[in-house]
Enzyme design. Structure first.
Site, short mmCIF file in Angstrom:
data_model
loop_
_atom_site.label_atom_id
_atom_site.label_comp_id
_atom_site.label_asym_id
_atom_site.label_seq_id
_atom_site.Cartn_x
_atom_site.Cartn_y
_atom_site.Cartn_z
N GLU A 55 -2.62 0.54 7.21
CA GLU A 55 -1.43 1.02 7.94
C GLU A 55 -0.15 0.46 7.30
O GLU A 55 0.82 0.12 7.99
CB GLU A 55 -1.53 0.71 9.43
CG GLU A 55 -2.76 1.40 10.02
CD GLU A 55 -2.64 1.77 11.48
OE1 GLU A 55 -1.52 1.83 11.98
OE2 GLU A 55 -3.70 2.03 12.09
N GLN A 80 -11.08 -24.09 9.19
CA GLN A 80 -10.90 -25.47 8.73
C GLN A 80 -11.33 -26.46 9.83
O GLN A 80 -11.97 -27.47 9.55
CB GLN A 80 -9.43 -25.69 8.36
CG GLN A 80 -9.18 -26.92 7.51
CD GLN A 80 -9.81 -26.81 6.12
OE1 GLN A 80 -10.06 -25.73 5.62
NE2 GLN A 80 -10.10 -27.96 5.52
N GLY A 116 -2.35 5.51 -1.92
CA GLY A 116 -2.48 4.68 -0.73
C GLY A 116 -1.09 4.39 -0.18
O GLY A 116 -0.59 5.09 0.70
N SER A 170 1.44 -5.57 3.57
CA SER A 170 2.56 -6.47 3.91
C SER A 170 3.77 -6.19 3.02
O SER A 170 4.92 -6.24 3.48
CB SER A 170 2.13 -7.93 3.75
OG SER A 170 1.23 -8.28 4.78
N PHE A 202 -8.10 9.71 11.04
CA PHE A 202 -6.76 9.96 10.51
C PHE A 202 -6.88 10.02 8.99
O PHE A 202 -7.15 9.00 8.35
CB PHE A 202 -5.87 8.79 10.96
CG PHE A 202 -4.42 8.90 10.64
CD1 PHE A 202 -3.56 9.66 11.43
CD2 PHE A 202 -3.87 8.19 9.57
CE1 PHE A 202 -2.20 9.72 11.16
CE2 PHE A 202 -2.52 8.25 9.29
CZ PHE A 202 -1.68 9.02 10.09
N GLY A 203 -6.72 11.19 8.42
CA GLY A 203 -6.96 11.38 6.99
C GLY A 203 -5.70 11.47 6.16
O GLY A 203 -5.22 12.58 5.88
C1 LIG Z 1 -11.09 -0.83 6.12
C2 LIG Z 1 -10.00 0.16 5.82
C3 LIG Z 1 -9.73 1.17 6.74
C4 LIG Z 1 -8.74 2.12 6.48
N1 LIG Z 1 -8.54 3.15 7.36
C5 LIG Z 1 -7.72 4.19 7.01
C6 LIG Z 1 -7.65 5.37 7.81
O1 LIG Z 1 -8.26 5.47 8.88
N2 LIG Z 1 -6.88 6.40 7.38
C7 LIG Z 1 -6.17 6.35 6.21
O2 LIG Z 1 -5.50 7.33 5.88
N3 LIG Z 1 -6.21 5.23 5.43
C8 LIG Z 1 -6.98 4.16 5.79
N4 LIG Z 1 -7.07 3.04 4.99
C9 LIG Z 1 -6.30 3.00 3.76
C10 LIG Z 1 -5.16 1.97 3.76
O3 LIG Z 1 -4.13 2.41 4.59
C11 LIG Z 1 -4.73 1.78 2.29
O4 LIG Z 1 -5.78 1.05 1.66
C12 LIG Z 1 -3.41 1.05 2.18
O5 LIG Z 1 -2.35 1.88 2.60
C13 LIG Z 1 -3.12 0.57 0.76
O6 LIG Z 1 -3.34 1.58 -0.17
P1 LIG Z 1 -4.24 1.29 -1.48
O7 LIG Z 1 -5.48 0.64 -1.02
O8 LIG Z 1 -4.32 2.52 -2.26
O9 LIG Z 1 -3.41 0.18 -2.29
P2 LIG Z 1 -2.18 0.47 -3.30
O10 LIG Z 1 -1.19 1.35 -2.66
O11 LIG Z 1 -2.74 0.85 -4.62
O12 LIG Z 1 -1.54 -1.00 -3.40
C14 LIG Z 1 -2.10 -2.02 -4.24
C15 LIG Z 1 -1.12 -3.21 -4.21
O13 LIG Z 1 0.16 -2.80 -4.74
C16 LIG Z 1 1.17 -3.09 -3.79
N5 LIG Z 1 2.22 -2.07 -3.87
C17 LIG Z 1 2.08 -0.70 -3.90
N6 LIG Z 1 3.28 -0.11 -3.96
C18 LIG Z 1 4.21 -1.10 -3.96
C19 LIG Z 1 5.63 -1.14 -3.98
N7 LIG Z 1 6.38 -0.04 -4.02
N8 LIG Z 1 6.25 -2.36 -3.99
C20 LIG Z 1 5.51 -3.50 -3.92
N9 LIG Z 1 4.16 -3.52 -3.88
C21 LIG Z 1 3.53 -2.34 -3.90
C22 LIG Z 1 0.47 -3.08 -2.43
O14 LIG Z 1 1.20 -3.82 -1.47
C23 LIG Z 1 -0.86 -3.73 -2.81
O15 LIG Z 1 -0.72 -5.12 -2.83
C24 LIG Z 1 -8.00 2.03 5.28
C25 LIG Z 1 -8.26 1.00 4.37
C26 LIG Z 1 -9.25 0.08 4.63
C27 LIG Z 1 -9.51 -1.01 3.62
#
Ligand SMILES: Cc1cc2nc3c(=O)[nH]c(=O)nc-3n(C[C@H](O)[C@H](O)[C@H](O)COP(=O)(O)OP(=O)(O)OC[C@H]3O[C@@H](n4cnc5c(N)ncnc54)[C@H](O)[C@@H]3O)c2cc1C
Length: 383
Positions: free
Chosen positions: A363, A336, A131, A366, A123-124
């Protein structure tokens, strides 16, 4: 909602439990250290019908309802979250989405292979720069003759290096935000698509997580899935059900933490008695037990809503939020109970904690789940 499982649901759960005990649990630690699940597991999952749950039988699926799907996902998560994730993505995010949005030709081409475990999907959506803000993705698909030519980079793609097809989200017009996004089914052997394994993950180490780079990837117009410009709705509908599956996997992690903590507390003696006799240890164990039950009930509620054709997206966010945080808490509490032994990988709880940690991130983090729930309650969108 009736909390008694039907005979069919009980049987499928038992099948999954036996499969995990035989084919997954003995190897999970080894796969984690090697950063590689044995790929033969995919075909085995397919043979038992676990990659076809809820997909119509006419397309090779194994039918069943969403509660059965959650029961299997929970058992897989209890055994190894890396394996659970393979199913949640290839079936939950890709095959089920093709079943819901694909045309007849796309369904006939991809679903029998995906459900049998002869092909795997990924799923891309996520990109290096987007993110949580996935609607602002920058991968572009430009019409050219009867084709589209796609350029861009996708990040953190589960099953990425193993997959035969990527459900890819790309911008097809310049409308800002999510309205310009479309969905494509792109075979991963298409020239111009390269994949790089991402190593060094904290958890889910056995899983093939990858970066996908698309340079002038040419696909026919028939690769477009659903109407042009509807890609973001397709992605969000996939993720709403995907969150139910992640939540079920988290229940499995928390249940595994509970099983391990109870067993160890009965065996380990300090001050001349099993540590299970100490009330502060019992507190750790009872906190895990309450988290397991609460997370499971929230997850089953989503399955029930889906099966009855009711609105379920907010309930799915609630289940995913609670279950993922509960899995982290429960694995931490179990560690723990294990004391210093929990900190070394001879025992299972360290892996549970590492695997659980990503569940509050992917996905939808939180924080994003809270915004979805808040939007549903207030009618005001923070996005
Ligand atoms: C092991 C792994 C597998 C994954 N598999 C897939 C996959 O198969 N396909 C795919 O498409 N993606 C995948 N992902 C991507 C994953 O869905 C994203 O990492 C996730 O959605 C968060 O995006 P980011 O890492 O860019 O963090 P960011 O969006 O940069 O967020 C960084 C921090 O800012 C907070 N934040 C951002 N916006 C807001 C807001 N508006 N209000 C409050 N807080 C905010 C977030 O909660 C987080 O704490 C995967 C990630 C990992 C680590």
């Amino acid at each position: 909602m009736n909390l008694e499982l039907s005979e069919e649901q009980t049987a499928v759960r038992q099948l999954a439990e036996d499969f995990v005990r035989r084919e997954i649990a003995p190897y999970a630690a080894e796969w984690d250290r090697a950063e590689n699940v044995d790929r033969s597991i995919v075909k085995k999952l397919g043979s038992l019908g676990f990659l076809g749950l809820t997909v119509p039988e006419e397309y090779g699926g194994s039918g069943g309802d969403h509660l059965a799907y959650c029961l299997v996902t929970e058992e897989l998560g209890r055994g190894d979250s890396s394996v659970r994730g393979i199913v949640s993505v290839s079936l939950g995010l890709v095959a089920k989405t093709i079943a819901a949005w694909g045309d007849e030709r796309q369904k006939r081409h991809w679903l029998p292979r995906l459900t049998a475990g002869d092909a795997l999907g990924c799923f891309g959506l996520t990109e290096p720069g987007t993110g949580s803000d996935a609607g602002n993705l920058t991968t572009r698909a430009v019409p050219d003759g009867g084709d589209y030519v796609i350029n861009g980079t996708k990040m953190f793609i589960t099953n990425g290096t193993w997959a035969d097809v990527v459900l890819l989200f790309a911008r097809t017009n310049d409308t800002p935000g999510h309205r310009g996004v479309s969905a494509f089914l792109v075979p991963t052997d298409t020239p111009g698509l390269t994949r790089r394994t991402i190593h060094g993950k904290l958890g889910l180490r056995g899983q093939a997580t990858a970066e996908l780079v698309l340079e002038d990837v040419r696909v026919p117009a028939s690769a477009l899935m659903g109407p042009e410009g509807k890609g973001f709705s397709i992605a969000m509908s996939a993720l709403a059900k995907g969150r139910m599956s992640v939540a079920a996997g988290c229940v499995g992690i928390a249940q595994a933490a509970l099983d391990a903590a109870v067993r160890y507390a009965g065996e380990r003696e300090q001050f001349g008695r099993p540590i299970a006799a100490y009330q502060l240890v019992q507190e750790l164990i009872s906190d895990i037990a309450v988290d397991v039950d609460a997370a499971r009930l929230l997850t089953w509620r989503v399955a029930d809503l889906v099966d009855r054709g009711r609105e379920f997206a907010t309930a799915a966010s609630q289940a995913k939020l609670f279950a993922s945080e509960a899995a982290v808490r429960s694995a931490g509490n179990a560690l723990q109970v294990f004391g210093g032994y929990g900190y070394i990988d001879e025992y299972p709880v360290g892996k549970l904690l590492r695997d659980a940690r990503v569940m509050t991130l992917y996905e939808g983090t939180s924080q994003i789940q809270k915004l979805i729930i808040g939007r549903a309650l207030t009618g005001v969108s923070a996005f």
